[in-house]
Write a protein that holds these residues in place. Structure first.
Motif, PDB file in Angstrom:
ATOM      1  N   HIS A 256       0.869  -1.215   0.116  1.00  0.00           N
ATOM      2  CA  HIS A 256       0.032  -0.201  -0.010  1.00  0.00           C
ATOM      3  C   HIS A 256       0.705   1.348  -0.011  1.00  0.00           C
ATOM      4  O   HIS A 256       0.556   2.207  -0.731  1.00  0.00           O
ATOM      5  N   ALA A 257       1.816   1.255   0.874  1.00  0.00           N
ATOM      6  CA  ALA A 257       2.751   2.388   0.745  1.00  0.00           C
ATOM      7  C   ALA A 257       3.372   2.639  -0.685  1.00  0.00           C
ATOM      8  O   ALA A 257       3.785   3.754  -0.997  1.00  0.00           O
ATOM      9  N   ARG A 258       3.915   1.530  -1.122  1.00  0.00           N
ATOM     10  CA  ARG A 258       4.457   1.790  -2.732  1.00  0.00           C
ATOM     11  C   ARG A 258       3.411   2.096  -3.620  1.00  0.00           C
ATOM     12  O   ARG A 258       3.886   2.705  -4.819  1.00  0.00           O
ATOM     13  N   GLY A 259       2.229   1.932  -3.522  1.00  0.00           N
ATOM     14  CA  GLY A 259       1.033   2.221  -4.293  1.00  0.00           C
ATOM     15  C   GLY A 259       0.778   1.105  -5.259  1.00  0.00           C
ATOM     16  O   GLY A 259      -0.049   0.987  -6.013  1.00  0.00           O
ATOM     17  N   HIS A 260       1.654   0.135  -5.544  1.00  0.00           N
ATOM     18  CA  HIS A 260       1.530  -1.051  -6.664  1.00  0.00           C
ATOM     19  C   HIS A 260       2.478  -2.106  -6.169  1.00  0.00           C
ATOM     20  O   HIS A 260       3.374  -1.892  -5.276  1.00  0.00           O
ATOM     21  N   TRP A 261       2.181  -3.209  -6.871  1.00  0.00           N
ATOM     22  CA  TRP A 261       3.113  -4.482  -6.660  1.00  0.00           C
ATOM     23  C   TRP A 261       4.325  -4.112  -7.575  1.00  0.00           C
ATOM     24  O   TRP A 261       4.103  -3.692  -8.532  1.00  0.00           O
ATOM     25  N   THR A 262       5.454  -4.795  -7.139  1.00  0.00           N
ATOM     26  CA  THR A 262       6.576  -4.855  -7.786  1.00  0.00           C
ATOM     27  C   THR A 262       7.060  -6.184  -7.830  1.00  0.00           C
ATOM     28  O   THR A 262       6.625  -7.049  -7.069  1.00  0.00           O
ATOM     29  N   ALA A 263       8.374  -6.666  -8.495  1.00  0.00           N
ATOM     30  CA  ALA A 263       8.695  -7.696  -8.885  1.00  0.00           C
ATOM     31  C   ALA A 263       9.179  -8.311  -7.659  1.00  0.00           C
ATOM     32  O   ALA A 263       9.274  -9.612  -6.985  1.00  0.00           O
ATOM     33  N   GLY A 264       9.992  -7.511  -6.692  1.00  0.00           N
ATOM     34  CA  GLY A 264      10.654  -7.866  -5.580  1.00  0.00           C
ATOM     35  C   GLY A 264       9.383  -8.163  -4.359  1.00  0.00           C
ATOM     36  O   GLY A 264       9.574  -9.225  -3.685  1.00  0.00           O
ATOM     37  N   LEU A 265       8.344  -7.359  -4.575  1.00  0.00           N
ATOM     38  CA  LEU A 265       7.441  -7.875  -3.428  1.00  0.00           C
ATOM     39  C   LEU A 265       6.647  -8.945  -3.774  1.00  0.00           C
ATOM     40  O   LEU A 265       6.104  -9.725  -2.944  1.00  0.00           O
ATOM     41  N   ALA A 266       6.503  -9.114  -5.294  1.00  0.00           N
ATOM     42  CA  ALA A 266       5.958 -10.490  -5.470  1.00  0.00           C
ATOM     43  C   ALA A 266       6.663 -11.823  -5.451  1.00  0.00           C
ATOM     44  O   ALA A 266       6.196 -12.692  -4.990  1.00  0.00           O
ATOM     45  N   VAL A 267       8.012 -11.505  -5.201  1.00  0.00           N
ATOM     46  CA  VAL A 267       8.900 -12.588  -4.688  1.00  0.00           C
ATOM     47  C   VAL A 267       8.784 -12.856  -3.396  1.00  0.00           C
ATOM     48  O   VAL A 267       8.589 -14.100  -2.770  1.00  0.00           O
ATOM     49  N   VAL A 268       8.718 -11.909  -2.529  1.00  0.00           N
ATOM     50  CA  VAL A 268       8.445 -11.780  -1.080  1.00  0.00           C
ATOM     51  C   VAL A 268       7.079 -12.700  -0.933  1.00  0.00           C
ATOM     52  O   VAL A 268       7.024 -13.741   0.173  1.00  0.00           O
ATOM     53  N   ASN A 269       5.873 -12.247  -1.393  1.00  0.00           N
ATOM     54  CA  ASN A 269       4.820 -12.982  -1.230  1.00  0.00           C
ATOM     55  C   ASN A 269       4.603 -14.320  -1.681  1.00  0.00           C
ATOM     56  O   ASN A 269       4.238 -14.937  -0.865  1.00  0.00           O
ATOM     57  N   THR A 270       5.564 -14.616  -2.883  1.00  0.00           N
ATOM     58  CA  THR A 270       5.493 -16.057  -2.984  1.00  0.00           C
ATOM     59  C   THR A 270       6.135 -16.983  -2.116  1.00  0.00           C
ATOM     60  O   THR A 270       5.977 -18.085  -1.912  1.00  0.00           O
ATOM     61  N   VAL A 329       0.016 -15.970  -7.672  1.00  0.00           N
ATOM     62  CA  VAL A 329      -0.069 -15.492  -8.984  1.00  0.00           C
ATOM     63  C   VAL A 329      -0.692 -14.129  -9.139  1.00  0.00           C
ATOM     64  O   VAL A 329      -0.502 -13.379 -10.033  1.00  0.00           O
ATOM     65  N   ASP A 330      -1.817 -14.043  -8.399  1.00  0.00           N
ATOM     66  CA  ASP A 330      -2.556 -12.783  -8.640  1.00  0.00           C
ATOM     67  C   ASP A 330      -1.219 -11.748  -8.400  1.00  0.00           C
ATOM     68  O   ASP A 330      -1.437 -10.624  -8.943  1.00  0.00           O
ATOM     69  N   ALA A 331      -0.395 -11.859  -7.382  1.00  0.00           N
ATOM     70  CA  ALA A 331       0.558 -10.596  -7.170  1.00  0.00           C
ATOM     71  C   ALA A 331       1.375 -10.544  -8.210  1.00  0.00           C
ATOM     72  O   ALA A 331       1.758  -9.391  -8.692  1.00  0.00           O
ATOM     73  N   TRP A 332       1.809 -11.583  -8.932  1.00  0.00           N
ATOM     74  CA  TRP A 332       2.660 -11.414 -10.148  1.00  0.00           C
ATOM     75  C   TRP A 332       1.938 -10.807 -11.155  1.00  0.00           C
ATOM     76  O   TRP A 332       2.464 -10.015 -11.996  1.00  0.00           O
ATOM     77  N   LEU A 333       0.901 -11.164 -11.523  1.00  0.00           N
ATOM     78  CA  LEU A 333      -0.039 -10.565 -12.493  1.00  0.00           C
ATOM     79  C   LEU A 333      -0.089  -8.985 -12.345  1.00  0.00           C
ATOM     80  O   LEU A 333       0.001  -8.142 -13.175  1.00  0.00           O
ATOM     81  N   LYS A 334      -0.408  -8.371 -11.046  1.00  0.00           N
ATOM     82  CA  LYS A 334      -0.332  -7.335 -10.596  1.00  0.00           C
ATOM     83  C   LYS A 334       0.972  -6.483 -10.735  1.00  0.00           C
ATOM     84  O   LYS A 334       0.996  -5.327 -11.256  1.00  0.00           O
ATOM     85  N   ALA A 335       1.992  -7.130 -10.578  1.00  0.00           N
ATOM     86  CA  ALA A 335       3.357  -6.582 -10.528  1.00  0.00           C
ATOM     87  C   ALA A 335       3.737  -6.297 -12.021  1.00  0.00           C
ATOM     88  O   ALA A 335       4.295  -5.365 -12.602  1.00  0.00           O
ATOM     89  N   ARG A 336       3.407  -7.335 -13.022  1.00  0.00           N
ATOM     90  CA  ARG A 336       3.268  -7.305 -14.452  1.00  0.00           C
ATOM     91  C   ARG A 336       2.834  -5.986 -15.123  1.00  0.00           C
ATOM     92  O   ARG A 336       3.166  -5.257 -15.830  1.00  0.00           O
ATOM     93  N   ARG A 337       1.603  -5.898 -14.763  1.00  0.00           N
ATOM     94  CA  ARG A 337       0.683  -4.671 -15.164  1.00  0.00           C
ATOM     95  C   ARG A 337       1.222  -3.508 -14.646  1.00  0.00           C
ATOM     96  O   ARG A 337       1.472  -2.701 -15.578  1.00  0.00           O
ATOM     97  N   ALA A 338       1.623  -3.372 -13.335  1.00  0.00           N
ATOM     98  CA  ALA A 338       2.242  -2.158 -13.039  1.00  0.00           C
ATOM     99  C   ALA A 338       3.543  -1.969 -13.693  1.00  0.00           C
ATOM    100  O   ALA A 338       3.819  -0.541 -14.091  1.00  0.00           O
ATOM    101  N   ALA A 339       4.301  -2.849 -14.149  1.00  0.00           N
ATOM    102  CA  ALA A 339       5.660  -2.569 -14.835  1.00  0.00           C
ATOM    103  C   ALA A 339       5.200  -1.956 -16.225  1.00  0.00           C
ATOM    104  O   ALA A 339       6.081  -1.509 -16.822  1.00  0.00           O
ATOM    105  N   ARG A 340       4.067  -2.614 -16.847  1.00  0.00           N
ATOM    106  CA  ARG A 340       3.873  -2.064 -18.195  1.00  0.00           C
ATOM    107  C   ARG A 340       3.361  -0.451 -18.221  1.00  0.00           C
ATOM    108  O   ARG A 340       3.343   0.088 -19.002  1.00  0.00           O
TER     109      ARG A 340
END
Length: 340
Positions: A256-270, A329-340
């Motif tokens: 929430h503080a970052r405002g979006h998911w990132t690849a690093g946060l998705a790795v931690v979540n996984t 998977v949901d975290a990785w999809l959100k991180a991918r959309r944010a990266a785009r």
């Protein structure tokens, strides 16, 4: 003066003012080319195609010979430029030479991706579940589930492609034409306050449920509380679970503080999801997750045998894996959309 008459010289054959210039040499190449082109066409179209093509060939040869090129060399050059007669015939017949042409490619690709995303994974999970319920060894479970998933994926690729190839040849309609109403809706990229509140609320309820179970128990029998979790797991094993819940809560705040998911946060979540699945499946596999006294009590009042408990354990494990997998998977999809 010699008066002897002299015979007039024979004039001989008079030269033709214009020599006979054949447009097509007598090599048979043009006729063979016309035959090879027309043989795969419908009978009613063969004569028209032959006449049209012969006229084009004659004109092209004549143009080359007017530029000083040898007649036979001009013929070979013209036929080589026309290319494979089978390809030329396909053009006359409006018959595609590709398996899936541009008219159907996008529909084929979208359907294929959708089916490959859903069907093999579903079959893979169903086979694992079925083999687990049947009590098969782990090697057999993995081998048969992987083989079933790959086989289904292969069948999907083959049959979907075959159907679209047949549609291409038959000229069937691929569906409604595209318009702007079919544009996809924008998907959420950021992480709002409501997402954080929902995550923290669910995690707080989970932690409260664990604390409740450890202190008051799930049911009371004869004045004695029977918790769901095995009392032998307290305090350290259950504490590890509570630490995982706390880390999940911290991750929700960071996202929430970052405002979006990132690849690093998705790795931690996984990683957290893998730890939770490992914690659950290890205890389930050893048969020490659920309180044995609760199992005996429910078996006595409900007549539930050991095999039924094993099946319930398998279903519980699948539920935990499915939820954790979806979360990752949901975290990785959100991180991918944010990266785009």
């Amino acid at each position: 003066m010699d008066a002897t008459p002299h015979p007039e010289p024979h004039p001989g054959p008079s030269p033709e003012p214009y020599p006979d210039r054949r447009t097509t040499p007598d090599t048979g190449l043009t006729e063979r080319y016309l035959d090879a082109t027309a043989r795969s066409l419908p009978a009613e179209a063969q004569d028209d195609v032959r006449n049209e093509l012969r006229a084009s060939i004659d004109e092209a040869i004549e143009t080359r010979t007017e530029q000083g090129e040898d007649l036979q060399e001009a013929e070979r050059a013209v036929l080589n430029e026309l290319g494979d007669p089978a390809a030329l015939a396909a053009g006359f017949a409006d018959r595609p030479l590709q398996l899936i042409g541009p008219r159907y490619f996008l529909a084929w690709w979208r359907l294929l991706k959708l089916l490959l995303t859903i069907v093999p994974v579903t079959v893979f999970a169903v086979v694992i579940l079925g083999q687990s319920l049947a009590g098969a060894p782990i090697g057999q479970i993995i081998g048969q589930s992987v083989a079933a998933g790959l086989l289904v994926a292969l069948h999907i690729c083959f049959w979907v492609t075959l159907v679209f190839a047949a549609m291409e040849r038959a000229g069937a309609d691929a569906g409604a034409p595209w318009d702007v109403d079919r544009l996809p809706e924008p998907k959420e990229v950021g992480s709002g306050r409501s997402d954080m509140v929902a995550s923290l609320s669910l995690l707080a309820l989970a932690a409260a449920a664990i604390a409740w179970d450890g202190t008051l128990g799930l049911v009371r029998v004869g004045g004695e509380s029977l918790p769901f979790l095995n009392p032998a797991l307290w305090p350290w094993v259950v504490a590890a679970l509570l630490v995982l819940i706390g880390l999940e809560a911290l991750l929700a705040v960071v996202v929430h503080a970052r405002g979006h998911w990132t690849a690093g946060l998705a790795v931690v979540n996984t990683a957290l999801a893998v730890l939770f699945v490992s914690w659950t499946l290890t205890l389930l596999g050893r048969g020490i997750l659920v309180n044995p006294a609760l199992v005996d009590f429910l078996s006595d009042i409900g007549g539930v045998d050991r095999e039924t408990w094993r099946i319930l354990g398998v279903l519980l494990g699948f539920g935990v894996v499915g939820i954790s997998l979806w979360d990752a998977v949901d975290a990785w999809l959100k991180a991918r959309r944010a990266a785009r």
